[in-house]
Design a protein around this motif. Structure first.
Motif, PDB file in Angstrom:
ATOM      1  N   UNK A 137      -0.840 -16.399  26.976  1.00  0.00           N
ATOM      2  CA  UNK A 137      -0.714 -16.051  25.560  1.00  0.00           C
ATOM      3  C   UNK A 137       0.627 -15.371  25.323  1.00  0.00           C
ATOM      4  N   UNK A 138       1.210 -15.632  24.151  1.00  0.00           N
ATOM      5  CA  UNK A 138       2.505 -15.050  23.814  1.00  0.00           C
ATOM      6  C   UNK A 138       2.395 -14.176  22.580  1.00  0.00           C
ATOM      7  N   UNK A 139       3.178 -13.094  22.549  1.00  0.00           N
ATOM      8  CA  UNK A 139       3.304 -12.267  21.360  1.00  0.00           C
ATOM      9  C   UNK A 139       4.184 -13.010  20.358  1.00  0.00           C
ATOM     10  N   UNK A 140       4.068 -12.631  19.080  1.00  0.00           N
ATOM     11  CA  UNK A 140       4.847 -13.288  18.026  1.00  0.00           C
ATOM     12  C   UNK A 140       6.343 -13.210  18.331  1.00  0.00           C
ATOM     13  N   UNK A 141       6.800 -12.066  18.787  1.00  0.00           N
ATOM     14  CA  UNK A 141       8.220 -11.905  19.100  1.00  0.00           C
ATOM     15  C   UNK A 141       8.654 -12.849  20.226  1.00  0.00           C
ATOM     16  N   UNK A 195      11.305 -18.067  21.942  1.00  0.00           N
ATOM     17  CA  UNK A 195      11.193 -19.398  22.544  1.00  0.00           C
ATOM     18  C   UNK A 195      11.604 -20.492  21.572  1.00  0.00           C
ATOM     19  N   UNK A 196      11.303 -20.309  20.278  1.00  0.00           N
ATOM     20  CA  UNK A 196      11.648 -21.316  19.271  1.00  0.00           C
ATOM     21  C   UNK A 196      13.023 -21.071  18.653  1.00  0.00           C
ATOM     22  N   UNK A 197      13.624 -19.945  18.988  1.00  0.00           N
ATOM     23  CA  UNK A 197      14.923 -19.551  18.430  1.00  0.00           C
ATOM     24  C   UNK A 197      14.872 -19.466  16.903  1.00  0.00           C
ATOM     25  N   UNK A 198      13.818 -18.808  16.418  1.00  0.00           N
ATOM     26  CA  UNK A 198      13.640 -18.567  14.988  1.00  0.00           C
ATOM     27  C   UNK A 198      13.303 -17.092  14.798  1.00  0.00           C
ATOM     28  N   UNK A 199      13.222 -16.653  13.558  1.00  0.00           N
ATOM     29  CA  UNK A 199      12.895 -15.255  13.288  1.00  0.00           C
ATOM     30  C   UNK A 199      11.400 -15.003  13.429  1.00  0.00           C
ATOM     31  N   UNK A 252       7.103 -31.301  16.712  1.00  0.00           N
ATOM     32  CA  UNK A 252       8.487 -31.232  16.266  1.00  0.00           C
ATOM     33  C   UNK A 252       9.309 -32.361  16.876  1.00  0.00           C
ATOM     34  N   UNK A 253       9.125 -32.582  18.156  1.00  0.00           N
ATOM     35  CA  UNK A 253       9.851 -33.665  18.831  1.00  0.00           C
ATOM     36  C   UNK A 253       9.461 -35.024  18.258  1.00  0.00           C
ATOM     37  N   UNK A 254       8.202 -35.180  17.905  1.00  0.00           N
ATOM     38  CA  UNK A 254       7.722 -36.431  17.314  1.00  0.00           C
ATOM     39  C   UNK A 254       8.337 -36.694  15.965  1.00  0.00           C
TER      40      UNK A 254
END
Length: 67
Positions: free
Chosen positions: A13-17, A22-26, A62-64
């Motif tokens: 599991x990942x935290x929002x931050x 990982x997605x390079x977004x805010x 996203x890749x699709x």
């Protein structure tokens, strides 16, 4: 008989931050993705977490879309 380690059996599991990194977004963008249900999440004792498989599914979509 083999005993499976809790570490290998437990999903990640990942935290929002962390997801934002990982997605390079805010962080705000991640919250927007969660609110729109584009990205799945769970609450663990009130803490919002993104399962690794939900993040992988989102990235695959996203890749699709880029193809």
């Amino acid at each position: 008989m083999s005993v499976m380690s809790v570490e290998t059996a437990a999903p990640e599991y990942f935290k929002v931050k962390q997801v934002a990194g990982k997605l390079n977004v805010s962080v705000r963008t991640v919250y927007e993705l969660l609110a729109s249900k584009e990205l799945g999440s769970v609450k663990i004792r009130g803490a919002l977490r993104v399962p690794a498989d939900c993040l992988a599914e989102y990235a695959a979509r996203l890749r699709g879309n880029d193809a």
